[in-house]
Structure formats: structure tokens, C-alpha cells
Design an enzyme around this catalytic site. Structure first.
Site, PDB file in Angstrom:
ATOM      1  N   ASP A 146       0.808  -1.219   0.000  1.00  0.00           N
ATOM      2  CA  ASP A 146       0.000   0.000   0.000  1.00  0.00           C
ATOM      3  C   ASP A 146       0.844   1.273   0.000  1.00  0.00           C
ATOM      4  O   ASP A 146       0.311   2.360  -0.227  1.00  0.00           O
ATOM      5  CB  ASP A 146      -0.935   0.012   1.212  1.00  0.00           C
ATOM      6  CG  ASP A 146      -2.014  -1.050   1.125  1.00  0.00           C
ATOM      7  OD1 ASP A 146      -2.388  -1.410   0.000  1.00  0.00           O
ATOM      8  OD2 ASP A 146      -2.460  -1.534   2.183  1.00  0.00           O
ATOM      9  N   MET A 200      -5.799  -2.528  -4.944  1.00  0.00           N
ATOM     10  CA  MET A 200      -5.770  -2.484  -3.488  1.00  0.00           C
ATOM     11  C   MET A 200      -5.424  -1.074  -3.025  1.00  0.00           C
ATOM     12  O   MET A 200      -4.767  -0.319  -3.725  1.00  0.00           O
ATOM     13  CB  MET A 200      -4.749  -3.483  -2.944  1.00  0.00           C
ATOM     14  CG  MET A 200      -5.193  -4.941  -3.030  1.00  0.00           C
ATOM     15  SD  MET A 200      -3.926  -6.042  -2.349  1.00  0.00           S
ATOM     16  CE  MET A 200      -4.846  -7.603  -2.303  1.00  0.00           C
ATOM     17  N   GLU A 215      -9.849   0.159  -4.071  1.00  0.00           N
ATOM     18  CA  GLU A 215     -10.872  -0.525  -3.278  1.00  0.00           C
ATOM     19  C   GLU A 215     -11.421   0.369  -2.171  1.00  0.00           C
ATOM     20  O   GLU A 215     -12.519   0.135  -1.665  1.00  0.00           O
ATOM     21  CB  GLU A 215     -10.288  -1.790  -2.649  1.00  0.00           C
ATOM     22  CG  GLU A 215      -9.204  -1.521  -1.616  1.00  0.00           C
ATOM     23  CD  GLU A 215      -8.648  -2.766  -0.959  1.00  0.00           C
ATOM     24  OE1 GLU A 215      -9.190  -3.860  -1.217  1.00  0.00           O
ATOM     25  OE2 GLU A 215      -7.670  -2.654  -0.197  1.00  0.00           O
ATOM     26  N   GLN A 245      -1.925  -9.043  -7.216  1.00  0.00           N
ATOM     27  CA  GLN A 245      -1.137  -7.807  -7.164  1.00  0.00           C
ATOM     28  C   GLN A 245       0.083  -7.951  -6.268  1.00  0.00           C
ATOM     29  O   GLN A 245       1.136  -7.385  -6.540  1.00  0.00           O
ATOM     30  CB  GLN A 245      -2.008  -6.656  -6.642  1.00  0.00           C
ATOM     31  CG  GLN A 245      -3.154  -6.286  -7.552  1.00  0.00           C
ATOM     32  CD  GLN A 245      -4.200  -5.450  -6.832  1.00  0.00           C
ATOM     33  OE1 GLN A 245      -4.153  -4.224  -6.860  1.00  0.00           O
ATOM     34  NE2 GLN A 245      -5.143  -6.086  -6.186  1.00  0.00           N
TER      35      GLN A 245
END
EC number: 2.7.1.90
Length: 418
Positions: A141, A187, A244, A297
Site C-alpha cells: 500500500d 488495493m 478498493e 497484485q
């Protein structure tokens, strides 16, 4: 030879290069004659005294970790609460560390893991136990504070950009008589770094992705649908990338999966691509395809970024060096020293500056209309996906990944059922 044992554990969602960090940790420790144990399934393994003797693994197997995805020792989503609320668990953890003469604890994870490592260091100090705790950065992330980027992100970003580029070529070929809109879900709960990376797939104003939806900007359905219609009219098709974690102006997740909370207290997300696809089909009448790459991913080691691999190995090596130097409650972080040419180095950051802080994209990285990235974002992102680090392939055409023996050490304490 330093006295004591080093304990390494992996936490949270794994990445394509977290095992490269593990390889860096173990290789550096071996070079310094330090015994390394690994906790099976993250912090739970430490609490259960389920520890792995990495000394049973060959040098070739440890080197092979560098090109193997997943979590070689197992990871977990298990959050320890405050020292007061989870006192018994922290004391159990300290008991296990004492039993195995663990003097260095390396926890490889994200924000919550940095917080856990910090709390363990505080508890050890309270009990006057000589323990050095190091947080080791990892997350796709890219939302860890202080560090310029997070090991794991570059490879996931490369997978995203390449996948969007390839899918866009497919859609363009079929748009005249078939699919007009393609929706790709990336994500990213609160920070849209992976969605932004999709922007590297195109260069010109009409290149895909034509629309990127970021969690940093409120989702407005009417504006979104109008933009899709506009792009299709101009280009002939539209590729949408949606994080998301996009939310409406009132703070509601568009993709709330209705699955409650996970162990970290996060809302279970999923399905934003299918939701958007349904809206486009129902409201605009276009034929739509959508995809939810999900674990693909973060597990796509076959297309890892060379930059990411080198950084993942570097933080592992530095973590051992910091630990043996007694730099307690710190994390090795990446500092960018130059954009052109791209250069970086490893520095130390205090865990209390990292733990539970979240790095979102700067406002200057988002286009004014909110549907794309700026030149500043491209300048930041592009070096992180640069270079290919292909794994070796076997004669069967499949990457030659390694599987460790993961031999457990003998337990010394009563069982734990907490």
C-alpha cells in the site's frame, strides 16, 4: 560471535519481495555468526513458542528466498492491543524470548507491526530485559510514514501498470463491436498509491487508464458516469482503475463487502469494480468487463521490480546491522537522494514516528479533475517500477521457487492457549 539469538517474524499481507527481506536478514546474520529463529505464522508463532530454526536451511535455499513470493515462514493478521489491554500476551511473548535467549527481535510488516515492535521494546525495558526491537518495512500500500517508499510496493505497482497497459490493448481491439468499458480494482484502503501506479500505463491524454478513482477524493457517481460517457465518445472505449477504498462524501466505503471487521479492525472491502461495472451498464448501456486482481497484485514475483527487490534486501540487511548495533525501537527506511538519476540510501527512523501513522498521496500528485496523476506523481512512481528481476524458470516453464524445511525448535515452556 555476538551472544544471543535473533528472532524474525513476518506480519500482515505478504508481498512479492518480503522473502527477499527475509533472505537479507538471514544472510547478514549468518555472516555475523548470529543464530536466527523465525516465528511460524508471525507473532502468533512467537506467542505459541512455535519457532523455526533457520540454521537447518541450506545457503542455496536462503538465496532462493530472494526470488520466491509469499511468506516463507507464514504470516498472520493478529493485532496486539495496548500494553495494558493485552498485558498477558506481551508478558507471554517476553517469556518466550527469554526462554530462547532472544536478544534481537525483527518484525517485518506495516503500521500495526511497527506499533507492536515498539510496545515489545517498551515492555522489555520495563522488565530490564536486554532486547533490541527493529521494525522492518513492508507493504504494497506504500502508506508507511517516514520512508520514501515501502518494499513490496514497487513490484505491485509494476504489476498494476503492466496489467492495465495490456488489458487496455485488449479492450481497444474489441471496442468497436464489444466491450466499451473495462474496470480494474486496485488495493488501497485509505491511500491510493497502487491506483496511482496504474497511471504509468499511459503517457498521452487519451491513453489508458482514462479514469482513476482515488480514496483521497470523494466518489461522486454522477460525475463519474458523465466522465465515462465523455471518454467513450472521444476515444471509443474507457479504462477505469478504482481503488478498493473509494468513499462517498459522507465517508461510506463504496465497496463495503458486508464482511464486518478483520483482526486489525479494518472494514472488509471488496467488489468496487463489480459495483462500478454494474452502474455503467445500467446507467449508460455500455458492455463492461471488470477484474479484481486481489492477491495477484502482491504475489506476482514473476514481474517484480528490480528496484523493489534491491530495496527489500537492503532493509533486511540493515535491520540486522541496526539490531546488532543496539539501535532499539527503530526501523530501516528508504531515503531518496536523487530523482535523475534515481538514487536512494537506507537510514534509521524511530518507530514512534512510523507506528500508526499513514502516508497518503500528496495533493500535488492528483490531477485537478481528480481522475489521473500529475507529472510530479509520475516522477516519484516511475523509478520504483524500474528494472526486471525475473525468477529462474524450470524446464516445466514454471518459476523455480523454493520451499523451506521449516524445522521447529524444541519448546521449553508450557503450552499457550491465549
Amino acid at each position: 560471535m555476538p551472544s544471543g539469538t535473533l528472532l524474525y517474524a513476518q506480519s500482515g499481507g505478504v508481498t512479492a519481495v518480503i522473502n527477499a527481506t527475509a533472505s537479507g536478514v538471514i544472510s547478514e546474520a549468518r555472516a555475523r555468526k548470529v543464530k536466527v529463529l523465525a516465528a511460524r505464522n508471525g507473532i502468533l508463532g512467537a506467542l505459541r513458542e512455535d519457532l523455526i530454526d533457520t540454521g537447518k536451511e541450506s545457503a542455496a535455499a536462503i538465496r532462493g528466498l530472494a526470488h520466491t513470493p509469499g511468506g516463507a515462514f507464514g504470516s498472520c493478521r493478529y493485532k496486539l492491543k495496548s500494553l495494558e489491554a493485552d498485558r498477558a500476551r506481551y508478558e507471554r511473548l517476553l517469556e518466550v524470548l527469554r526462554a530462547h535467549d532472544v536478544r534481537w527481535f525483527l518484525y517485518n510488516g506495516g503500521n500495526d507491526s511497527a506499533d507492536t515492535a515498539l510496545k515489545v521494546s517498551q515492555l522489555a525495558a520495563e522488565f530490564d530485559y536486554p532486547l533490541t526491537c527493529i521494525g522492518v518495512p513492508k507493504t504494497i500500500d506504500n502508506d508507511l510514514a517516514v520512508t520514501d517508499c515501502c518494499p513490496g510496493f514497487g513490484s505491485a505497482a509494476k504489476y498494476t501498470a503492466v496489467s492495465v497497459r495490456e488489458a487496455a490493448l485488449d479492450v481497444a481491439a474489441m471496442a468497436d463491436t464489444s466491450t466499451k468499458v473495462f474496470v480494474y480494482e486496485a488495493m488501497g484502503r485509505h491511500a491510493g498509491w497502487l491506483a496511482a501506479a496504474a497511471g504509468l500505463a499511459g503517457q498521452g491524454p487519451d491513453d489508458a487508464p482514462h479514469i482513476i478513482l482515488f480514496p483521497e477524493r470523494a466518489y461522486d457517481e454522477a460525475v463519474f458516469l458523465a466522465q465515462v460517457k465523455k471518454v467513450v465518445a472521444k476515444v471509443g472505449y474507457c479504462v477505469v482503475v478504482a481503488s478498493e477504498g473509494i468513499q462517498t462524501a459522507d465517508g461510506r466505503f463504496v465497496a463495503d463487502a458486508g464482511g464486518g471487521k478483520d483482526s486489525f479492525g479494518h472494514t472488509q472491502l471488496g467488489g468496487v469494480a463489480s459495483y462500478l461495472a454494474g452502474k455503467v451498464k445500467d446507467e449508460l448501456g455500455f458492455k463492461v468487463h471488470w477484474t479484481l486482481p486481489d492477491y495477484l497484485q502482491r504475489s506476482a514475483r514473476h514481474i517484480a521490480s528490480q528496484t523493489d527487490l534491491l530495496q527489500a534486501q537492503a532493509v533486511g540487511k540493515a535491520a540486522v546491522q541496526f539490531a546488532l548495533a543496539g539501535r532499539n525501537a527503530t526501523m530501516p527506511v528508504i531515503r531518496r537522494t536523487s530523482d535523475k538519476p534515481y538514487r536512494w540510501k537506507i537510514e534509521s527512523a524511530p518507530l514512534d514516528k512510523v507506528a500508526n501513522h499513514e502516508k497518503k498521496m500528496p495533493a500535488g500528485f492528483l490531477r485537478k479533475d481528480g481522475f489521473g496523476i500529475t507529472a510530479n506523481a509520475r516522477r516519484y512512481l516511475e523509478p520504483l517500477i524500474r528494472g526486471e528481476a525475473y525468477p529462474p524458470y524450470g524446464r516445466d516453464g514454471i518459476p523455480a521457487y523454493v520451499t523451506l524445511k521449516n524445522v521447529a525448535v524444541k519448546k521449553k515452556l508450557p503450552g499457550w492457549d491465549g
